[in-house]
Design a protein around this motif. Structure first.
Motif, PDB file in Angstrom:
ATOM      1  N   SER A  63       0.876  -1.174   0.000  1.00 28.12           N
ATOM      2  CA  SER A  63       0.000   0.000   0.000  1.00 28.12           C
ATOM      3  C   SER A  63       0.910   1.220   0.000  1.00 28.12           C
ATOM      4  O   SER A  63       1.933   1.231   0.704  1.00 28.12           O
ATOM      5  N   SER A  64       0.560   2.241  -0.776  1.00 30.78           N
ATOM      6  CA  SER A  64       1.528   3.325  -0.934  1.00 30.78           C
ATOM      7  C   SER A  64       0.881   4.691  -1.053  1.00 30.78           C
ATOM      8  O   SER A  64      -0.319   4.821  -1.321  1.00 30.78           O
ATOM      9  N   SER A  65       1.716   5.703  -0.851  1.00 26.59           N
ATOM     10  CA  SER A  65       1.359   7.101  -1.055  1.00 26.59           C
ATOM     11  C   SER A  65       2.533   7.775  -1.766  1.00 26.59           C
ATOM     12  O   SER A  65       3.690   7.532  -1.418  1.00 26.59           O
ATOM     13  N   VAL A  66       2.224   8.613  -2.775  1.00 24.84           N
ATOM     14  CA  VAL A  66       3.270   9.262  -3.570  1.00 24.84           C
ATOM     15  C   VAL A  66       3.108  10.772  -3.509  1.00 24.84           C
ATOM     16  O   VAL A  66       1.995  11.297  -3.682  1.00 24.84           O
ATOM     17  N   THR A  67       4.202  11.471  -3.273  1.00 25.48           N
ATOM     18  CA  THR A  67       4.243  12.935  -3.311  1.00 25.48           C
ATOM     19  C   THR A  67       5.296  13.362  -4.324  1.00 25.48           C
ATOM     20  O   THR A  67       6.400  12.808  -4.342  1.00 25.48           O
ATOM     21  N   TYR A 121      -3.434  12.659  -8.219  1.00 25.71           N
ATOM     22  CA  TYR A 121      -3.206  11.400  -7.519  1.00 25.71           C
ATOM     23  C   TYR A 121      -2.245  10.530  -8.326  1.00 25.71           C
ATOM     24  O   TYR A 121      -2.563  10.088  -9.430  1.00 25.71           O
ATOM     25  N   ASN A 122      -1.059  10.325  -7.784  1.00 23.47           N
ATOM     26  CA  ASN A 122      -0.045   9.447  -8.375  1.00 23.47           C
ATOM     27  C   ASN A 122       0.268   9.791  -9.840  1.00 23.47           C
ATOM     28  O   ASN A 122       0.563   8.914 -10.650  1.00 23.47           O
ATOM     29  N   ASN A 219       8.020   8.410  -1.870  1.00 26.37           N
ATOM     30  CA  ASN A 219       7.109   7.269  -1.876  1.00 26.37           C
ATOM     31  C   ASN A 219       7.147   6.562  -0.519  1.00 26.37           C
ATOM     32  O   ASN A 219       8.172   6.017  -0.125  1.00 26.37           O
ATOM     33  N   ASP A 220       6.034   6.605   0.189  1.00 26.05           N
ATOM     34  CA  ASP A 220       5.891   5.899   1.461  1.00 26.05           C
ATOM     35  C   ASP A 220       5.033   4.655   1.219  1.00 26.05           C
ATOM     36  O   ASP A 220       3.946   4.756   0.626  1.00 26.05           O
ATOM     37  N   LYS A 229       6.817  -0.503   7.492  1.00 28.60           N
ATOM     38  CA  LYS A 229       6.715   0.708   6.690  1.00 28.60           C
ATOM     39  C   LYS A 229       8.088   1.047   6.099  1.00 28.60           C
ATOM     40  O   LYS A 229       9.104   0.941   6.794  1.00 28.60           O
ATOM     41  N   ARG A 231      10.226   3.669   2.932  1.00 26.83           N
ATOM     42  CA  ARG A 231      10.175   4.853   2.069  1.00 26.83           C
ATOM     43  C   ARG A 231      11.408   4.861   1.177  1.00 26.83           C
ATOM     44  O   ARG A 231      12.438   4.257   1.515  1.00 26.83           O
TER      45      ARG A 231
END
Length: 420
Positions: A63-67, A121-122, A219-220, A229, A231
């Motif tokens: 599962s990820s989050s991108v900035t 978003y991404n 990217n977390d 977790k 990054r």
């Protein structure tokens, strides 16, 4: 009577039990086939299922989050047009278009100007070319390329059917001179005026220096099953390091800053196609792949891949573009600046799995492997019954039945009975 006996035999045959017979076959051919099948199955079970496929591990998807952040200055020439006599068939034509000419005056464009919208978003869009039209609501001539826009008399602008669905405004019923194409009459529309007129060679607003832009990617990721977790910004990375580094697969594979030129060189090695993408737009996928093994370490590193997603230039609908507008007022009148933006859309896909030892999948793999080992018996039987000199004898031994009066006694190798 005969029919009754047959029915009786069939009924009693339903209650017959068959068991596996054990016989030692002293045949090298059958023995070699049996052991070879066992060896191949062992290699498959141990080498493929246990080691390569890691059948001893439980797995979890990422599962990820991108900035993302883009940095760099773009330059657009002021009151300067491209030389229309340049040959588009020249392989270096598009590269020459983006050449920085020190003799021209340029206006500066920063991140707030060319990153549209500022947050997605991404994904991220970087504008590299555009058509700019300042408009206000009124009456003006329709674009000549629109269907049924050309006319000779006013009546030509009255009955248009569905053709006006793609027009820029509502037809007024008047036929007037085109402001962009002398000698051609077009229908008048009530719209945002003047309407956008796209030249087949629209190169006056190409943004220079796009290839030197940099994209910072943070990217977390999380593997919930293992409560881990990660990054892509490693512990040793500092702000000073980020300000100086650029990602490179071999020289600096851990830098989170990516130069647009480097990404495009990998995604589209053809220089002509690369500059065509800057001119007409294109889509590039940035793959961030996390494959982690938490049996040996609590940390893992991502792998980056770059590829072009859109098809190369075709006859119609090439590249990537969209429109947006900025509205403002002058002396109470509403105006807008309409942009048709061409550029690079970067789609960031994050994928991957993590594995860790678990007794349940290990037992399932071993159980499935033991079941597969029975294939070696089938292989040996096939060789014994079809590829040996004594195959008829072996078939009789294998398919023989034991007399019921021998069940209570001792059965030897000579007490085999065959009804056939």
């Amino acid at each position: 009577m005969v029919r009754l006996d047959r029915c009786k035999d069939r009924f009693l045959g339903f209650f017959v039990y068959s068991t596996v017979r054990s016989a030692t076959i002293k045949s090298h051919r059958v023995g070699i086939a049996y052991r070879l099948a066992q060896f191949i199955l062992l290699i498959y079970i141990i080498g493929w299922e246990l080691i390569y496929k890691k059948g001893y591990q439980a797995f979890d998807n990422v599962s990820s989050s991108v900035t993302t952040k883009v940095k760099g200055q773009g330059f657009v020439p002021i009151n300067s047009s491209i030389d229309k006599s340049m040959d588009k068939k020249d392989p270096s034509y598009y590269q020459k278009l983006f050449k920085f000419d020190t003799n021209k005056t340029y206006r500066l464009m920063d991140t707030a100007d060319y990153v549209v919208p500022p947050n997605e978003y991404n994904s991220i869009f970087i504008m590299s070319n555009f058509i700019e039209t300042t408009q206000t609501q009124g009456r003006c001539d329709e674009e000549v390329t629109k269907p049924k826009a050309k006319c000779l008399i006013d009546e030509d602008c009255l009955i248009l059917g569905d053709a006006t669905n793609s027009w820029n405004g509502i037809p007024t019923g008047r036929c007037i001179n085109s402001s962009t194409t002398p000698g051609v009459n077009v229908c008048e529309v009530k719209a945002w005026c003047p309407t956008e007129h796209e030249d087949s060679r629209n190169e006056d607003h190409l943004i220079r220096n796009v290839l030197n832009y940099t994209i910072f990617i943070k990217n977390d990721v999380e593997f919930k099953r293992f409560n881990k977790k990660q990054r892509n910004i490693l512990p040793f990375i500092t702000n000073k390091y980020i300000s100086r580094c650029n990602y490179h697969r071999t020289v600096d594979p851990y830098c989170p800053v990516f130069q647009v030129d480097y990404i495009m060189t990998i995604a589209e090695p053809d220089d002509e196609q690369k500059y065509r993408m800057l001119y007409k737009g294109g889509v590039i996928v940035i793959e961030i792949i996390w494959n982690c093994d938490f049996d040996f370490s609590d940390k893992c590193l991502p792998r980056f891949e770059f590829r072009r997603f859109d098809a190369k230039e075709t006859k119609t609908a090439t590249g990537f573009n969209f429109r947006f507008a900025n509205r403002f007022r002058v002396n109470g009148a509403e105006y807008r600046t309409l942009y048709k933006a061409y550029g690079l859309r970067f789609i960031i896909n994050v994928s991957g799995t993590a594995g860790k030892f678990n007794i349940v999948p290990l037992m399932m793999t071993i159980g499935a492997g033991l079941g597969l080992m029975s294939i070696s018996v089938i292989v040996a039987d096939c060789v014994m019954l079809h590829c040996t000199k004594n195959k008829t004898l072996y078939q009789k031994i294998k398919e023989g039945e034991v007399k019921k009066e021998l069940i209570a006694g001792t059965t030897t190798a000579s007490t085999l009975y065959n009804d056939g």
